[in-house]
Design an enzyme around this catalytic site. Structure first.
Site, PDB file in Angstrom:
ATOM      1  N   TYR A 237       0.784  -1.151  -0.138  1.00 37.75           N
ATOM      2  CA  TYR A 237       0.049   0.172   0.075  1.00 37.75           C
ATOM      3  C   TYR A 237       0.762   1.285   0.020  1.00 37.75           C
ATOM      4  O   TYR A 237       0.682   2.057  -0.783  1.00 37.75           O
ATOM      5  CB  TYR A 237      -1.045  -0.001   1.224  1.00 37.75           C
ATOM      6  CG  TYR A 237      -1.343   1.346   1.407  1.00 37.75           C
ATOM      7  CD1 TYR A 237      -2.303   1.800   0.508  1.00 37.75           C
ATOM      8  CD2 TYR A 237      -1.484   1.846   2.920  1.00 37.75           C
ATOM      9  CE1 TYR A 237      -2.666   3.323   0.937  1.00 37.75           C
ATOM     10  CE2 TYR A 237      -1.878   3.118   3.054  1.00 37.75           C
ATOM     11  CZ  TYR A 237      -2.594   3.862   2.091  1.00 37.75           C
ATOM     12  OH  TYR A 237      -3.055   5.034   2.419  1.00 37.75           O
ATOM     13  N   LYS A 241       1.510   3.973  -2.878  1.00 37.85           N
ATOM     14  CA  LYS A 241       1.227   5.413  -2.804  1.00 37.85           C
ATOM     15  C   LYS A 241       2.393   6.396  -3.056  1.00 37.85           C
ATOM     16  O   LYS A 241       2.441   7.637  -3.502  1.00 37.85           O
ATOM     17  CB  LYS A 241       0.617   5.709  -1.341  1.00 37.85           C
ATOM     18  CG  LYS A 241      -0.491   5.011  -1.150  1.00 37.85           C
ATOM     19  CD  LYS A 241      -1.542   5.755  -2.070  1.00 37.85           C
ATOM     20  CE  LYS A 241      -2.326   7.060  -1.283  1.00 37.85           C
ATOM     21  NZ  LYS A 241      -3.441   7.711  -2.284  1.00 37.85           N
TER      22      LYS A 241
END
Length: 490
Positions: A237, A241
């Site tokens: 994640y 990002k």
């Protein structure tokens, strides 16, 4: 930095919001509709196959939420006509060019009308497939930027990232951009095109070997973790990002770009009412697990600073940043958190959870209150492993033998113990890096924004985002935990 009236700026503006069914997106939509009913149009993009499905999702997953009760009270019977006039729901998908919008006329309308783009579309699952996370969090950010460049009247693009793109850095973490190819551990060779190619080749190979969907899913999850850790990020994640931020920084050209990096986002502090929450957030997993009787020990350094920030403060910071950076063709990064301004210790969260659920026990499925006791705090991974071995794994092994000898007589109890252990191990795997986190997020840019708002005399009572005003004990005991119990666990 001079700021004009925020309400005046929002008047007669058209704003595109991606990821419209997300937690922060809902709060943003509600806030703008409530405080500035003269906004021209909110174009809200959400994943759906067609306009009818999109409207159904919007009504079920956005407007039906308790969050909108103040707006409903304000407009009464006129709410539907007001929302129909102000909100245009758009089926789309940021993993595609033109955000997956198929209606050519609608695309032209948005490119002519949109003043502000807010990118809130993201997949925040720590344990998702690499192809899925790269598609949304990395390449999706590029597609939003490409779309923004086509908007004739664009004043600013606001991209909501996460403070945890910093990985497991220690000390003061600055509000600085990530350059293309930069890694957290100094390993060279990070190239987004190569990552995309690796994903495509891996998928092709797995399909050629006739692997099941479950095996493909598992392999893609493992690939993401491997690639993230190779370059110094703890999970897929935050890795994807970070790469999304890199693409925006490199390709922005003269687009005014604001990157908002919130820390752990918690329930609303004040507006539209205190304590609204949705989904079990990171730190809530521990309190909720404890309240339901699933956790008998907490893992983490009691002195670790847990950087939390209420959701309405994040949204207010976003809105003020729009006004501050309209037509300013540079990239600005804001950490929106509390670890520098109003630090919160892990021990305090444990204490608040214990006190709250002792006073207000969770009622289980059988209608009985769950009585919680004092929790053992394990302040290192080593002590956690020892505790697990002695108190759970060895007795479980013994129970398994007894259960087999007794013709599965204890099967129900055995499976329940297995579930509890699995639950704890899952939490530790996902959140372990943050339970011993030694970083704190510099918010000098955000502090400058707060001061500019105050000095300019803009509507700081409506657009508050100063964590120094939070009394953590009062907030957790009387707002946040009751809110999670009421709106998330109901």
């Amino acid at each position: 930095m001079d700021l004009s009236s925020i309400l005046e700026f929002l008047e007669n503006r058209s704003i595109l919001v991606t990821g419209a069914t997300g937690f922060l997106a809902k709060i943003f939509i509600e806030k703008v509709l409530r405080v500035q009913p003269n906004v021209k149009k909110l174009y809200v993009l959400l994943r759906a196959s067609d306009a009818k499905s999109a409207m159904l999702r919007f009504n079920n997953e956005v407007m039906s939420k308790a969050l909108f009760r103040v707006l409903k009270e304000k407009h009464g019977a006129n709410l539907n006509s007001f929302v129909s006039e102000k909100v245009r729901v758009i089926p789309g998908d940021i993993t595609f060019e033109n955000l997956g919008v198929k209606d050519a006329g609608l695309l032209e309308e948005m490119w002519k009308q949109v003043d502000v783009v807010i990118n809130l579309a993201a997949n925040t699952n720590f344990d998702e497939r690499y192809d899925v996370l790269l598609g949304i969090n990395t390449l999706g950010a590029k597609h939003v930027l490409d779309f923004s460049k086509k908007c004739d009247k664009l004043k600013v693009l606001v991209h909501v990232s996460t403070a945890y793109v910093s990985g497991e850095k220690e000390g003061l973490i600055l509000e600085t951009p990530y350059k293309m190819g930069e890694t957290l551990n100094g390993t060279s060779g990070l190239d987004i095109e190569s990552e995309k190619k690796l994903i495509d080749e891996t998928l092709k190979q797995l399909k050629a070997e006739n692997c099941s969907e479950d095996i493909i899913k598992s392999n893609m999850k493992d690939l993401g973790i491997q690639r993230a850790r190779k370059f110094g990020w703890p999970n897929t994640y935050v890795f994807t990002k970070a790469m999304g931020e890199m693409l925006l920084g490199q390709l922005k050209e003269n687009i005014p770009l604001v990157i908002i990096r919130p820390t752990i986002v918690t329930s609303t502090y004040k507006e539209p009412f205190p304590g609204w929450a949705e989904g079990v957030r990171t730190i809530d997993s521990l309190a909720v697990g404890y309240g339901k009787g699933k956790i008998t020990c907490f893992l983490g350094n009691p002195k670790t600073i847990i950087d939390a920030i209420p959701a309405d403060m994040v949204v207010n910071a976003m809105i003020v940043s729009i006004v501050a950076h309209a037509n300013q063709p540079q990239e600005t990064i804001y950490h929106v958190g509390s670890s520098v301004s109003n630090p919160l210790e892990f021990a305090s969260i444990q204490d608040y959870g214990q006190r709250y659920f002792s006073k207000h026990p969770w009622i289980n499925k059988e209608g009985r209150p769950v009585i919680v006791g004092k929790v053992k705090v394990l302040n290192s991974m080593e002590s956690f492993r020892r505790y697990l071995e002695i108190h759970y794994l060895l007795p479980l092994k013994g129970l398994q033998i007894v259960n087999t000898a007794c013709c599965q007589y204890f099967q129900g109890f055995y499976l329940e113990q297995c579930r509890k252990i699995k639950f704890v191990l899952r939490l530790v795997e996902l959140y372990g890096p943050y339970l011993f986190f030694k970083g704190y997020y510099d918010d000098m840019n955000t502090e400058k924004l707060r001061r500019a708002a105050k000095e300019s005399g803009v509507e700081t009572d409506l657009f508050y985002f100063d964590p120094k005003i939070i009394n953590w004990e009062d907030y957790f005991m009387n707002t946040h935990i009751p809110g999670v119990v009421k709106y998330v666990l109901k």
